[in-house]
Design a protein around this motif. Structure first.
Motif, mmCIF file in Angstrom:
data_model
loop_
_atom_site.group_PDB
_atom_site.id
_atom_site.type_symbol
_atom_site.label_atom_id
_atom_site.label_comp_id
_atom_site.label_asym_id
_atom_site.label_seq_id
_atom_site.Cartn_x
_atom_site.Cartn_y
_atom_site.Cartn_z
ATOM 1 N N SER A 206 0.827 -1.200 0.000
ATOM 2 C CA SER A 206 0.000 0.000 0.000
ATOM 3 C C SER A 206 0.867 1.257 0.000
ATOM 4 N N TYR A 207 0.329 2.333 -0.560
ATOM 5 C CA TYR A 207 1.055 3.600 -0.637
ATOM 6 C C TYR A 207 0.055 4.742 -0.815
ATOM 7 N N LEU A 208 0.472 5.934 -0.441
ATOM 8 C CA LEU A 208 -0.359 7.123 -0.585
ATOM 9 C C LEU A 208 -0.495 7.495 -2.054
ATOM 10 N N VAL A 209 -1.668 8.024 -2.420
ATOM 11 C CA VAL A 209 -1.896 8.537 -3.767
ATOM 12 C C VAL A 209 -2.525 9.920 -3.660
ATOM 13 N N ALA A 210 -2.571 10.630 -4.776
ATOM 14 C CA ALA A 210 -2.982 12.040 -4.770
ATOM 15 C C ALA A 210 -4.472 12.232 -4.541
ATOM 16 N N GLY A 211 -5.301 11.229 -4.833
ATOM 17 C CA GLY A 211 -6.741 11.347 -4.632
ATOM 18 C C GLY A 211 -7.404 10.006 -4.841
ATOM 19 N N ASP A 212 -8.632 9.895 -4.347
ATOM 20 C CA ASP A 212 -9.380 8.649 -4.560
ATOM 21 C C ASP A 212 -9.742 8.460 -6.017
ATOM 22 N N LYS A 213 -9.966 9.567 -6.724
ATOM 23 C CA LYS A 213 -10.265 9.505 -8.155
ATOM 24 C C LYS A 213 -9.532 10.653 -8.828
ATOM 25 N N LEU A 214 -8.824 10.351 -9.907
ATOM 26 C CA LEU A 214 -8.001 11.340 -10.594
ATOM 27 C C LEU A 214 -8.358 11.397 -12.072
ATOM 28 N N PRO A 215 -8.127 12.548 -12.729
ATOM 29 C CA PRO A 215 -8.301 12.618 -14.182
ATOM 30 C C PRO A 215 -7.320 11.689 -14.895
ATOM 31 N N GLN A 216 -7.495 11.544 -16.179
ATOM 32 C CA GLN A 216 -6.625 10.641 -16.942
ATOM 33 C C GLN A 216 -5.213 11.179 -17.090
ATOM 34 N N SER A 217 -5.056 12.498 -17.086
ATOM 35 C CA SER A 217 -3.726 13.067 -17.323
ATOM 36 C C SER A 217 -3.405 14.145 -16.295
ATOM 37 N N GLU A 218 -2.117 14.281 -16.016
ATOM 38 C CA GLU A 218 -1.656 15.305 -15.075
ATOM 39 C C GLU A 218 -1.217 16.545 -15.841
ATOM 40 N N THR A 219 -1.094 17.652 -15.116
ATOM 41 C CA THR A 219 -0.832 18.928 -15.790
ATOM 42 C C THR A 219 0.321 19.704 -15.182
ATOM 43 N N ASN A 220 0.981 19.165 -14.167
ATOM 44 C CA ASN A 220 2.119 19.854 -13.570
ATOM 45 C C ASN A 220 3.010 18.812 -12.909
ATOM 46 N N SER A 221 3.976 19.260 -12.107
ATOM 47 C CA SER A 221 5.003 18.326 -11.643
ATOM 48 C C SER A 221 5.160 18.274 -10.129
ATOM 49 N N GLU A 222 4.097 18.610 -9.369
ATOM 50 C CA GLU A 222 4.148 18.328 -7.935
ATOM 51 C C GLU A 222 3.824 16.849 -7.690
ATOM 52 N N ASN A 223 4.125 16.401 -6.482
ATOM 53 C CA ASN A 223 3.717 15.066 -6.019
ATOM 54 C C ASN A 223 2.733 15.269 -4.868
ATOM 55 N N PRO A 224 1.449 15.497 -5.155
ATOM 56 C CA PRO A 224 0.501 15.868 -4.093
ATOM 57 C C PRO A 224 0.351 14.824 -3.003
ATOM 58 N N GLU A 225 0.585 13.544 -3.348
ATOM 59 C CA GLU A 225 0.448 12.497 -2.334
ATOM 60 C C GLU A 225 1.425 12.701 -1.182
ATOM 61 N N LEU A 226 2.533 13.393 -1.448
ATOM 62 C CA LEU A 226 3.539 13.606 -0.418
ATOM 63 C C LEU A 226 3.293 14.867 0.402
ATOM 64 N N TYR A 227 2.170 15.554 0.162
ATOM 65 C CA TYR A 227 1.792 16.649 1.060
ATOM 66 C C TYR A 227 1.445 16.118 2.447
ATOM 67 N N ALA A 228 1.214 14.821 2.567
ATOM 68 C CA ALA A 228 1.029 14.222 3.889
ATOM 69 C C ALA A 228 2.340 14.196 4.668
ATOM 70 N N VAL A 229 3.472 14.360 3.965
ATOM 71 C CA VAL A 229 4.781 14.462 4.608
ATOM 72 C C VAL A 229 5.107 15.936 4.851
ATOM 73 N N HIS A 230 5.254 16.687 3.788
ATOM 74 C CA HIS A 230 5.412 18.137 3.878
ATOM 75 C C HIS A 230 4.344 18.791 3.014
ATOM 76 N N PRO A 231 3.583 19.745 3.566
ATOM 77 C CA PRO A 231 3.830 20.434 4.827
ATOM 78 C C PRO A 231 3.130 19.855 6.056
ATOM 79 N N TYR A 232 2.324 18.780 5.901
ATOM 80 C CA TYR A 232 1.391 18.447 6.978
ATOM 81 C C TYR A 232 1.907 17.439 8.000
ATOM 82 N N ARG A 233 3.067 16.866 7.804
ATOM 83 C CA ARG A 233 3.783 16.068 8.811
ATOM 84 C C ARG A 233 2.933 14.985 9.457
ATOM 85 N N LEU A 234 2.097 14.333 8.684
ATOM 86 C CA LEU A 234 1.396 13.157 9.196
ATOM 87 C C LEU A 234 2.300 11.936 9.161
ATOM 88 N N PHE A 235 3.329 11.982 8.328
ATOM 89 C CA PHE A 235 4.292 10.890 8.197
ATOM 90 C C PHE A 235 5.689 11.486 8.293
#
Length: 395
Positions: A206-235
């Motif tokens: 198992s691993y974190l993902v950016a959302g429960d449902k996502l569009p078919q294509s991405e439009t930029n280069s962040e890794n939103p799934e890792l916002y649980a690390v920074h800035p929100y420090r849940l992990f």
């Protein structure tokens, strides 16, 4: 993000004053735009608070968008910056213990949480909020208007992670800052949050993902799934027993980047990945300054503008978090050397931890030569991290 550990509390207040001055506008704007209370701030705004005109749209660009829905697709449903700001204010309190200052800025957090408590009204069969339409930062957007489920994000991780982080800290505040009605409101919202979005591969990992449902294509280069690390420090090294979810997400991240606003360097430090963090710090430190500027700390254009304000700031953040991290627990313990390459780098340091704890020390050839903690009784709340392995030192 590096100001709490540096003790730069006055500088933090200048940011909070800026948003506090805009709070009346943010509250009134929400009523007009969305017909409910609360406060939000767009990512791109003029100095006095409204949307940047080209983002909100002018003239024919406004068709078919109703009042409150911006023309730009890049941040149309991106509200999580208010949660990011709220966590900084909560960190200000945790580190400085400044009652007067925190009381002054608490209305900002109240406004942000009030917005989230009302903005998404649909619940699933378990009574959990359905965050739709939403977007996961700028990488996974909701481009069509009106929104279409298959082309939008449902239950984006940054909003959900931010709410978990901020609400848990609000609920741990001393009773003098709040009241029973407010506590119930925050608790009710916390109980209505869906789980963080995760996925499982064919091997059952198992691993974190950016959302429960996502569009078919991405439009930029962040890794939103890792916002649980920074800035929100849940992990982080010392905070989460499920850190493998985040370590696996970091390993599988789509975008590998170590310049400008990219967050890999901070994620590596917070996850205890000493070798990754060390390599990325060195890479950033070796970057040549932007040409034509007197100040050598001005870095060249990477993403949005020149000089880059993010490139060395994120390096500084990572360097601090390699040395020291808040455990974010009930005792406000401090993790020391959570991601420091102990055998490769010697260090002398003086940094601030939660509860205005001053930690001064030195490490040489993998051995701690000196450590002074002020006040001395806080020494019992120091956790010595594992320098080179990404794991939870509290296990």
């Amino acid at each position: 993000y590096n100001m709490p550990h540096a003790g730069d509390f006055d500088m933090m207040k200048s940011l909070f004053e800026y948003y506090l001055n805009m709070l009346p506008l943010a509250l009134e704007r929400t009523k007009i735009y969305f017909n409910h209370t609360g406060a939000f701030w767009p990512e791109t705004q003029l100095l006095f608070g409204p949307y940047y005109p080209s983002d909100y749209g002018c003239g024919s660009e406004r068709n078919p968008f109703p009042v409150g829905i911006p023309f730009t697709r890049w941040n149309r449903y991106n509200f999580q910056g208010g949660l990011d700001l709220s966590l900084l204010i909560l960190d200000y309190w945790t580190f400085s213990q400044d009652i007067h200052g925190f009381t002054r800025y608490l209305p900002i957090i109240r406004g942000v949480i009030d917005f989230y408590a009302q903005h998404w009204k649909n619940l699933d069969s378990q009574g959990k909020i359905i965050f739709y339409p939403s977007q996961a930062i700028e990488t996974w957007q909701c481009i069509p208007y009106p929104p279409v489920p298959d082309a939008c994000v449902t239950n984006d991780l940054p909003d959900i992670a931010g709410l978990y982080s901020v609400l848990k800290k609000l609920l741990s505040l001393p009773s003098s800052f709040t009241n029973p009605q407010e506590i119930k409101k925050w608790s009710d919202l916390l109980n209505k949050l869906p789980p963080l979005p995760t996925a499982k591969d064919a091997s059952g990992i198992s691993y974190l993902v950016a959302g429960d449902k996502l569009p078919q294509s991405e439009t930029n280069s962040e890794n939103p799934e890792l916002y649980a690390v920074h800035p929100y420090r849940l992990f982080t090294v010392g905070q989460s027993k499920d850190i493998d979810l985040a370590l696996e997400a970091y390993k599988r991240r789509i975008h590998h980047c170590n310049d400008g606003w990219c967050q890999d360097i901070m994620d590596a430090a917070l996850l205890g990945l000493a070798d990754d963090a060390m390599t990325q710090v060195v890479q950033r430190a070796r970057t040549s300054p932007a040409s034509g500027y007197r100040f050598p700390g001005f870095m060249p254009h990477f993403q949005d503008y020149e000089p880059s304000a993010d490139h060395l700031s994120n390096m500084n953040n990572a360097l601090q978090w390699m040395l020291i991290q808040p455990a974010d627990d009930e005792r406000n313990r401090i993790v020391l050397f959570p991601a420091w390459p102990c055998q490769a780098w010697n260090v002398q340091f003086k940094l601030i931890g939660p509860l205005n704890t001053v930690i001064e020390g030195s490490l040489r050839n993998g051995n701690i030569e000196s450590l002074v903690v002020t006040p001395p009784e806080r020494k019992n709340d120091i956790i010595f991290g594992i320098c080179s392995k990404g794991q939870n030192v509290l296990n």
